[in-house]
Design an enzyme around this catalytic site. Structure first.
Site, PDB file in Angstrom:
ATOM      1  N   ASP A 167      -8.985   0.411   2.783  1.00 35.71           N
ATOM      2  CA  ASP A 167      -7.922   0.010   3.711  1.00 35.71           C
ATOM      3  C   ASP A 167      -8.345   0.429   5.129  1.00 35.71           C
ATOM      4  O   ASP A 167      -7.861   1.420   5.669  1.00 35.71           O
ATOM      5  CB  ASP A 167      -6.613   0.696   3.291  1.00 35.71           C
ATOM      6  N   GLU A 220      -9.019  12.629   8.246  1.00 38.67           N
ATOM      7  CA  GLU A 220      -8.896  13.956   7.632  1.00 38.67           C
ATOM      8  C   GLU A 220     -10.185  14.754   7.726  1.00 38.67           C
ATOM      9  O   GLU A 220     -10.168  15.944   8.028  1.00 38.67           O
ATOM     10  CB  GLU A 220      -8.531  13.810   6.152  1.00 38.67           C
ATOM     11  N   GLN A 231      -2.880   2.408  15.320  1.00 36.45           N
ATOM     12  CA  GLN A 231      -1.856   2.862  14.365  1.00 36.45           C
ATOM     13  C   GLN A 231      -0.941   3.918  14.977  1.00 36.45           C
ATOM     14  O   GLN A 231       0.281   3.871  14.825  1.00 36.45           O
ATOM     15  CB  GLN A 231      -2.560   3.430  13.131  1.00 36.45           C
ATOM     16  N   LYS A 288      -3.883  -1.924  10.679  1.00 39.54           N
ATOM     17  CA  LYS A 288      -4.449  -2.047   9.336  1.00 39.54           C
ATOM     18  C   LYS A 288      -4.655  -3.496   8.882  1.00 39.54           C
ATOM     19  O   LYS A 288      -5.403  -3.733   7.944  1.00 39.54           O
ATOM     20  CB  LYS A 288      -3.560  -1.327   8.315  1.00 39.54           C
ATOM     21  N   GLU A 331     -10.369   3.954   4.456  1.00 42.03           N
ATOM     22  CA  GLU A 331      -9.512   4.728   3.555  1.00 42.03           C
ATOM     23  C   GLU A 331      -9.971   4.446   2.123  1.00 42.03           C
ATOM     24  O   GLU A 331     -10.025   3.284   1.695  1.00 42.03           O
ATOM     25  CB  GLU A 331      -8.032   4.363   3.718  1.00 42.03           C
ATOM     26  N   GLU A 352      -9.317   4.095  -1.521  1.00 41.57           N
ATOM     27  CA  GLU A 352      -8.109   3.852  -2.315  1.00 41.57           C
ATOM     28  C   GLU A 352      -8.458   3.171  -3.631  1.00 41.57           C
ATOM     29  O   GLU A 352      -9.512   2.556  -3.768  1.00 41.57           O
ATOM     30  CB  GLU A 352      -7.126   2.949  -1.552  1.00 41.57           C
ATOM     31  N   THR A 387      -9.070  -5.572   4.877  1.00 36.64           N
ATOM     32  CA  THR A 387      -8.984  -4.670   3.724  1.00 36.64           C
ATOM     33  C   THR A 387     -10.026  -5.155   2.727  1.00 36.64           C
ATOM     34  O   THR A 387      -9.997  -6.331   2.348  1.00 36.64           O
ATOM     35  CB  THR A 387      -7.582  -4.734   3.086  1.00 36.64           C
ATOM     36  N   HIS A 429      -3.437  13.933   1.040  1.00 34.67           N
ATOM     37  CA  HIS A 429      -3.641  13.051   2.206  1.00 34.67           C
ATOM     38  C   HIS A 429      -2.427  13.128   3.137  1.00 34.67           C
ATOM     39  O   HIS A 429      -2.577  13.298   4.344  1.00 34.67           O
ATOM     40  CB  HIS A 429      -3.869  11.613   1.739  1.00 34.67           C
ATOM     41  N   ARG A 466      -7.128   4.010  13.999  1.00 30.67           N
ATOM     42  CA  ARG A 466      -6.181   5.124  14.142  1.00 30.67           C
ATOM     43  C   ARG A 466      -5.479   5.149  15.494  1.00 30.67           C
ATOM     44  O   ARG A 466      -4.331   5.600  15.583  1.00 30.67           O
ATOM     45  CB  ARG A 466      -6.908   6.449  13.903  1.00 30.67           C
ATOM     46  N   ASP A 483       0.844  -1.190   0.000  1.00 29.93           N
ATOM     47  CA  ASP A 483       0.000   0.000   0.000  1.00 29.93           C
ATOM     48  C   ASP A 483       0.881   1.243   0.000  1.00 29.93           C
ATOM     49  O   ASP A 483       1.807   1.343   0.804  1.00 29.93           O
ATOM     50  CB  ASP A 483      -0.901  -0.017   1.242  1.00 29.93           C
TER      51      ASP A 483
HETATM   52 MN    MN Z   1      -3.922   2.889   3.162  1.00 28.60          MN
END
Ligand code: MN
Length: 406
Positions: free
Chosen positions: A215, A356, A222, A235, A181, A183, A239, A121, A219, A114
């Site tokens: 994904d 975000e 992470q 993560k 996420e 993607e 997925t 971002h 948080r 990834d």
């Molecule tokens: Mn990602």
């Protein structure tokens, strides 16, 4: 997507794998709201003019063998499919309704990497942690990425369980900061031998097609674990992948120049630069995210759009990611999945994850119906969509990637 518009006109012809009426994993091609059974139609002789290896690959239960062939094989198959679908008569009896099909993962994914290719971002996230210095000095030189976990990639629609983990307070428990996420993923076709980099000039010959990737990210887990070696358990719990892989050839009319680097940014190093990449390295593709909570579904409130952006705003292109990934001699293999990283654009409405959008929970979002979201709650369903549109051309889409928490 409105009823009248399909993501899958005959200009698209994406490949996927579905469980047929007898329970066998079967390769199919999406056409409108139906699927052409490639195993049965090949068995019936509709592709007899194609090479044996192509026909054999069409009868498999994953796309790996087809991916392992060459762009020449893919082109021939696509040309024959187009011919058959335009005429329609011969394929009619091999079409099954999409609504009855259970879609599976399209390939056996050996490795998943990834990237972090959206500078918007990277900057938005960086600002949350380092307000004075959001973008690390390597960002404009090297396509940043990490090795993800292939075993926990799931098909669209498979429920996602809220993970437990360690967080900053050195406690262990369910994540309180579950995020999605947005993607775009791209499947590797023919790979490269260990020790032999793929030059950027031929990088796209090694890409079979693209799909949507969610994904999912915890948080809080992470944030506690990511230094010094990058994301890990925050993560690798799930997925999600959309079922249809759109061939690069279908995307050709929507290719545009790569994101224009602002004055003062370094030019890419020679092995990450080519004329073709500059001129049409990006894909003009709209990307959207919708959320639907349990309460919204119970009270018949339609899904709420969280963001809308464009894939062409990536700082690094697919070809640059492939060239970089293999520049040390690392070998890619047919069916490997690479993903762009969260796609965010310059506008507030184009931020591709809740981290975000809510600025790590500081600016919560109010959903229609009055619920407030900083991060995802149990029962929330997240749906990603992607589509290309251009005057004079039909819209082609990637379909949907959806997953519900809980
Ligand atoms: Mn990602």
């Amino acid at each position: 997507m409105t009823e009248a518009v399909t993501d899958f006109p005959i200009e698209n012809l994406p490949y996927g794998v579905f469980r047929d009426g007898t329970g066998i994993a079967t390769i199919g091609v999406a056409i409108g709201d139906r699927i052409l059974d490639l195993r049965r139609s090949t068995g019936a002789g509709l592709f007899d003019e194609l090479p044996t290896e192509t026909r054999r690959a069409c009868g498999e239960g994953t796309l790996n063998a087809l991916m392992a062939l060459t762009p020449g094989h893919w082109h021939e198959l696509r040309a024959r499919l187009t011919e058959l679908v335009i005429a329609m008569a011969e394929v009619e009896s091999y079409l099954v309704p999409m609504q009855d099909a259970v879609m599976l993962l399209p390939a056996v994914i050996g490795d998943y990497s990834d990237f972090y290719a959206s500078i918007f971002h990277a900057t938005n996230v960086g600002k949350l942690f380092r307000p004075d210095n959001p973008l690390l000095p390597n960002y404009k030189y090297v396509p940043i990425g990490y090795h993800g976990r292939a075993s926990s990639i799931v098909a669209s629609g498979v429920p996602v369980r809220r993970p437990a983990g360690q967080t900053q307070a050195a406690t262990f428990g369910p994540t309180g900061a579950l995020d999605y996420e947005l993607e775009v993923g791209f499947f590797v076709g023919g790979g490269n031998a260990l020790g032999t980099p793929i030059p950027i000039e031929s990088a796209e010959e090694h890409i079979f097609g693209v799909c949507l990737v969610n994904d999912w990210s915890a948080r809080d887990i992470q944030a506690w674990e990511y230094q010094p070696l990058g994301p890990f358990l925050g993560k690798s719990f799930a997925t999600s992948l959309s079922p249809w892989v759109v061939p690069m050839e279908a995307l050709a009319p929507y290719r545009v120049p790569i994101y224009a680097r602002p004055a003062g940014d370094p030019a890419p190093l020679a092995h990450l630069d080519s004329a073709a990449n500059r001129e049409r390295g990006a894909i003009d593709m709209m990307l959207e995210v919708e959320i639907s909570s349990a309460k919204m579904r119970d009270t018949c409130i339609p899904p709420f759009r969280l963001s809308r952006g464009n894939f062409k705003e990536l700082y690094w292109s697919l070809a640059q990611m492939v060239a970089h990934h293999t520049s040390n001699g690392c070998n890619l293999r047919p069916g490997d999945l690479l993903a762009s990283g969260t796609v965010s654009g310059p506008d507030a409405e184009s931020r591709g994850c809740l981290l975000e959008l809510t600025r790590r929970g500081a600016d919560p979002i109010t959903l229609p119906g009055g619920e407030v979201r900083r991060f995802l709650e149990d029962g929330d369903e997240v749906t990603l969509r992607g589509y290309c549109e251009r005057d004079g051309l039909p819209r082609i889409g990637l379909g949907e990637c959806t997953g519900r928490v809980g």
